[in-house]
Design a protein around this motif. Structure first.
Motif, PDB file in Angstrom:
ATOM      1  N   VAL A  26      72.920  43.079 -44.528  1.00 17.68           N
ATOM      2  CA  VAL A  26      73.647  42.769 -45.768  1.00 17.68           C
ATOM      3  C   VAL A  26      74.485  43.983 -45.923  1.00 17.68           C
ATOM      4  O   VAL A  26      75.062  44.327 -46.986  1.00 17.68           O
ATOM      5  CB  VAL A  26      72.898  42.369 -47.074  1.00 17.68           C
ATOM      6  CG1 VAL A  26      72.367  41.191 -46.889  1.00 17.68           C
ATOM      7  CG2 VAL A  26      71.995  43.475 -47.262  1.00 17.68           C
TER       8      VAL A  26
ATOM      9  N   MET B 202      76.369  44.796 -54.823  1.00 18.52           N
ATOM     10  CA  MET B 202      75.471  45.273 -54.127  1.00 18.52           C
ATOM     11  C   MET B 202      74.242  44.680 -54.386  1.00 18.52           C
ATOM     12  O   MET B 202      73.163  44.476 -53.563  1.00 18.52           O
ATOM     13  CB  MET B 202      75.317  46.534 -54.055  1.00 18.52           C
ATOM     14  CG  MET B 202      76.802  47.252 -53.349  1.00 18.52           C
ATOM     15  SD  MET B 202      77.167  48.861 -53.997  1.00 18.52           S
ATOM     16  CE  MET B 202      76.266  49.874 -52.740  1.00 18.52           C
TER      17      MET B 202
ATOM     18  N   GLN C 209      73.294  41.913 -55.716  1.00 17.29           N
ATOM     19  CA  GLN C 209      73.132  40.517 -55.066  1.00 17.29           C
ATOM     20  C   GLN C 209      72.887  40.438 -53.939  1.00 17.29           C
ATOM     21  O   GLN C 209      72.165  39.465 -53.400  1.00 17.29           O
ATOM     22  CB  GLN C 209      74.379  39.605 -55.905  1.00 17.29           C
ATOM     23  CG  GLN C 209      74.075  38.329 -55.991  1.00 17.29           C
ATOM     24  CD  GLN C 209      72.916  37.773 -56.889  1.00 17.29           C
ATOM     25  OE1 GLN C 209      71.849  38.176 -56.488  1.00 17.29           O
ATOM     26  NE2 GLN C 209      73.192  37.205 -58.098  1.00 17.29           N
ATOM     27  N   ARG C 210      73.513  41.553 -53.171  1.00 16.53           N
ATOM     28  CA  ARG C 210      73.272  41.588 -51.752  1.00 16.53           C
ATOM     29  C   ARG C 210      71.788  41.642 -51.508  1.00 16.53           C
ATOM     30  O   ARG C 210      70.909  41.334 -50.526  1.00 16.53           O
ATOM     31  CB  ARG C 210      74.116  42.449 -50.991  1.00 16.53           C
ATOM     32  CG  ARG C 210      75.352  41.673 -50.299  1.00 16.53           C
ATOM     33  CD  ARG C 210      76.794  42.494 -50.463  1.00 16.53           C
ATOM     34  NE  ARG C 210      76.411  43.779 -49.673  1.00 16.53           N
ATOM     35  CZ  ARG C 210      77.403  44.684 -49.863  1.00 16.53           C
ATOM     36  NH1 ARG C 210      78.658  44.501 -50.654  1.00 16.53           N
ATOM     37  NH2 ARG C 210      77.571  45.709 -49.096  1.00 16.53           N
TER      38      ARG C 210
ATOM     39  N   ILE D 206      69.798  38.702 -51.981  1.00 18.55           N
ATOM     40  CA  ILE D 206      70.013  37.703 -51.111  1.00 18.55           C
ATOM     41  C   ILE D 206      68.927  38.168 -49.490  1.00 18.55           C
ATOM     42  O   ILE D 206      68.199  37.434 -48.961  1.00 18.55           O
ATOM     43  CB  ILE D 206      71.486  37.531 -50.245  1.00 18.55           C
ATOM     44  CG1 ILE D 206      72.207  36.829 -51.499  1.00 18.55           C
ATOM     45  CG2 ILE D 206      71.376  36.817 -49.226  1.00 18.55           C
ATOM     46  CD1 ILE D 206      73.767  36.890 -51.212  1.00 18.55           C
ATOM     47  N   ALA D 207      69.059  39.591 -49.469  1.00 19.25           N
ATOM     48  CA  ALA D 207      68.173  39.894 -48.204  1.00 19.25           C
ATOM     49  C   ALA D 207      66.766  39.826 -48.538  1.00 19.25           C
ATOM     50  O   ALA D 207      66.050  39.417 -47.650  1.00 19.25           O
ATOM     51  CB  ALA D 207      68.498  41.624 -48.161  1.00 19.25           C
TER      52      ALA D 207
ATOM     53  N   MET E  26      81.928  38.136 -51.411  1.00 14.12           N
ATOM     54  CA  MET E  26      80.512  37.870 -51.076  1.00 14.12           C
ATOM     55  C   MET E  26      80.440  36.337 -50.506  1.00 14.12           C
ATOM     56  O   MET E  26      79.220  35.976 -49.937  1.00 14.12           O
ATOM     57  CB  MET E  26      79.761  37.690 -52.267  1.00 14.12           C
ATOM     58  CG  MET E  26      79.559  39.054 -53.253  1.00 14.12           C
ATOM     59  SD  MET E  26      78.319  40.114 -52.225  1.00 14.12           S
ATOM     60  CE  MET E  26      76.827  39.253 -52.534  1.00 14.12           C
TER      61      MET E  26
ATOM     62  N   GLU F 226      80.686  36.725 -46.782  1.00 10.38           N
ATOM     63  CA  GLU F 226      79.798  37.459 -46.494  1.00 10.38           C
ATOM     64  C   GLU F 226      78.327  36.421 -46.283  1.00 10.38           C
ATOM     65  O   GLU F 226      77.428  36.744 -45.421  1.00 10.38           O
ATOM     66  CB  GLU F 226      79.278  38.666 -47.201  1.00 10.38           C
ATOM     67  CG  GLU F 226      79.606  39.879 -46.596  1.00 10.38           C
ATOM     68  CD  GLU F 226      79.367  41.127 -47.807  1.00 10.38           C
ATOM     69  OE1 GLU F 226      78.104  41.205 -47.917  1.00 10.38           O
ATOM     70  OE2 GLU F 226      80.422  41.952 -48.100  1.00 10.38           O
ATOM     71  N   LEU F 227      78.296  35.671 -47.317  1.00 11.67           N
ATOM     72  CA  LEU F 227      77.001  34.893 -47.333  1.00 11.67           C
ATOM     73  C   LEU F 227      77.150  33.657 -46.009  1.00 11.67           C
ATOM     74  O   LEU F 227      76.125  33.669 -45.491  1.00 11.67           O
ATOM     75  CB  LEU F 227      77.125  34.173 -48.508  1.00 11.67           C
ATOM     76  CG  LEU F 227      76.057  32.988 -48.429  1.00 11.67           C
ATOM     77  CD1 LEU F 227      74.775  33.441 -48.500  1.00 11.67           C
ATOM     78  CD2 LEU F 227      76.135  31.940 -49.958  1.00 11.67           C
TER      79      LEU F 227
ATOM     80  N   ILE G 177      75.861  35.589 -43.023  1.00 13.60           N
ATOM     81  CA  ILE G 177      74.663  35.809 -43.085  1.00 13.60           C
ATOM     82  C   ILE G 177      74.002  34.580 -42.700  1.00 13.60           C
ATOM     83  O   ILE G 177      72.854  34.647 -42.036  1.00 13.60           O
ATOM     84  CB  ILE G 177      74.158  36.379 -44.558  1.00 13.60           C
ATOM     85  CG1 ILE G 177      74.483  37.831 -44.872  1.00 13.60           C
ATOM     86  CG2 ILE G 177      72.608  36.557 -44.605  1.00 13.60           C
ATOM     87  CD1 ILE G 177      74.501  38.389 -46.389  1.00 13.60           C
TER      88      ILE G 177
END
Lengths: 267, 274
Positions: free
Chosen positions: B141, B158, B160-161, B164-165, B192, B195-196, B199
């Motif tokens: 992330v 950040m 929220q990242r 998610i992690a 995001m 990025e999601l 991921i």
């Protein structure tokens, strides 16, 4: 947060101004009483420098009495805090437990300490144990009510997260509820710290043979010097209460620096 | 684009996969008597294994409730939900769900890496293994440099990242997300989303259920979209999105993307007009 250092300096300035203001008021009041024609009143309100003189002259007596009062207050404070935290954790386990116990806690808080002290004295027959008991009793309420509230302060999604990890009651307590309760615990401790000292003094005043309160009572019968000793004892008490509170604040800063009002360096 | 609910298809990648979550005639009512509120009414859909499914609807359509039912956090009033052959509650106990809420729900008393490692700590994983896993997730992330920071020292995106992690740190087969980007500004939100997707691509096999009220968000991310109406929450239509992957920021400008978006918007507006 670039304002932080400036704010701190301003706070110090205000504190200093308040101290100077109180001293000035005291001088004015003392001057008025001294220039009046009531010798009894005049003997009860000496000038601040007279009080400081008495504190310096009687420093060993004041230190010994102060330590007696402070020591038992500290022990009572610690006992009350531990019992308070433990019982709030127990109460937080079930709504019926809390609903059943809280009314008794609130009712017990209504007991005037001045009535409880002689009862405790007659039961324990020991000034030290009575001081510890009264200090613990007072601390218990502030701490248990505050911690109980803190244990319930986590938002619902936090519980759902714990549930999704299949964390049981014990792990939810350890990883979520207890750490979330730390700020409220310190609020309770900060309130209880000076109160525990007052409780200890109350026992001194109620027929104990030592401590700051005993010294105050004895000083009244000392004659003209007595009032200054009495005021001196009160200033020592004030200083001890301030130190106890500051000690709690210091520990809080070390243990839980992550709280909103203690943090700095937010991005 | 196809209608999965009414016209089953024997082609395409999504339709061919086995069903991981089957929602069958699910209703949820809160309260009882005259004050009872029906949040969900007769909701049915399938989530194919390893797919990305969005539940799209206006606020008040019970989509967050739906996620909680699937996660085993609340029981359904009627109907059944089958997750990987078991009940939601069994799967919750088996720690099959990683959850991300609209608010990051990070613990202020823990550093970023301690927050990401929280599930592993609770599950009693060995420390060394946990440390490696947390390291890997933070890298994924893009927050390796912030591992010692506190949550409140980070921006909303950040945070929220981190969330998610944390949800993926124990490699759960299901990732449930309840409007995870709803509190973010538009530009952060779009970043995001892509990025999601990357991921998700590096956690193959993870089935995602994503709750949103943004049509474009649902179209960009999803293999399948469950479009819902409000009060009570009903399924309007289940739509499969066949846009090619990997989807990037350019995908938003493609004709197919705009077409799917337009169709869903018309579907929702035509329902509102009734």
């Amino acid at each position: 947060m670039s304002l932080a250092p400036g704010t701190k300096g301003r706070e110090r300035l205000i504190t200093a101004a308040v101290v100077v203001g109180v001293l000035a008021l005291w001088y004015v009041a003392a001057l008025l009483v001294q220039s009046g024609d009531d010798p009894l009143a005049a003997s009860k309100l000496p000038y601040p420098h007279g009080v400081i003189e008495q504190i310096v002259d009687n420093r060993s007596v004041l230190a010994e009495a102060g330590w007696t009062t402070l020591k038992q207050a500290l022990i009572g404070f610690a006992v009350g805090a531990v019992v308070g935290i433990f019982s709030s954790v127990v109460m937080a386990q079930a709504a019926w437990l809390e609903a059943g116990v809280i009314p008794f806690i609130l009712a017990a808080q209504m007991i005037p300490m001045i009535a409880l002290v002689p009862i405790a004295q007659n039961i324990f027959k020991n000034d030290d144990v009575t001081r510890i008991f009264i200090a613990a009793f007072i601390t218990f309420f502030s701490v248990s009510i505050a911690v109980l509230r803190g244990l319930k302060s986590a938002p619902p999604p936090a519980y759902e997260l714990m549930s999704s990890y299949n964390a049981g009651r014990a792990k939810t307590l350890r990883y979520l509820r207890l750490p979330a309760a730390v700020p409220m615990m310190f609020t309770g401790l900060r309130i209880a710290a000076p109160l525990s000292l007052v409780g200890s003094v109350l026992v001194d005043l109620s027929g104990a043979q030592s401590g700051l309160g005993y010294l105050m009572l004895a000083a009244i019968t000392f004659g003209s010097e007595g009032a200054a000793v009495l005021w001196g004892a009160m200033i020592v008490l004030l200083a001890l209460g301030f130190l106890m509170t500051q000690a709690v604040v210091l520990v809080e800063r070390i243990v839980a620096p992550w709280q909103p009002d203690l943090r700095h360096g937010k991005a | 684009m196809t209608e999965a609910a009414t016209a089953p298809h024997d082609h395409g990648p999504v339709q061919a996969r086995p069903t991981a979550v089957a929602v069958r005639g699910v209703s949820k009512t809160f309260g009882n008597g005259a004050s009872a509120v029906t949040a969900l009414d007769d909701v049915s859909f399938d989530v194919p294994q390893g797919s990305f499914l969005s539940v799209l609807g206006p606020s008040g359509c019970g989509k967050s409730t739906l996620m909680r039912l699937v996660a085993g956090l609340q029981p359904a009033s009627t109907g059944t939900i089958e997750v990987a052959g078991g009940t939601p509650d069994e799967m919750r106990r088996a720690r099959e769900f990683g959850i991300v809420f609209q608010q990051p729900v990070l613990f202020d008393w823990r550093t970023v890496e301690q927050n990401v490692g929280l599930p592993l700590q609770i599950m009693g994983r060995p420390k060394g293994e946990a440390r490696e896993r947390v390291e890997h997730m933070l890298e994924l992330v893009g927050l390796s440099d912030f591992r010692k920071h506190r949550p409140w020292q980070l921006s909303g995106g950040m945070q929220q990242r981190v969330s998610i992690a944390r949800a993926l740190t124990f490699a759960p087969p299901f990732l449930l997300m309840d409007e995870p980007f709803g509190a973010l500004d538009m530009m952060t939100r779009e970043r995001m989303q892509t990025e999601l997707l990357s991921i998700w691509a590096s956690n193959p096999g993870t089935t995602v259920i994503f709750i949103t009220h943004s049509i474009s968000e649902a179209v960009l991310l999803s293999d399948r979209i469950v479009v819902m109406s409000a009060r009570p929450g009903r399924v309007l239509k289940v739509i499969d999105v066949d846009l090619p992957r990997p989807r990037t920021d350019e995908t938003r400008d493609s004709k197919e993307f705009v077409d799917v978006e337009a169709e869903i918007r018309q579907l929702i507006f035509s329902q509102e007009g009734r």
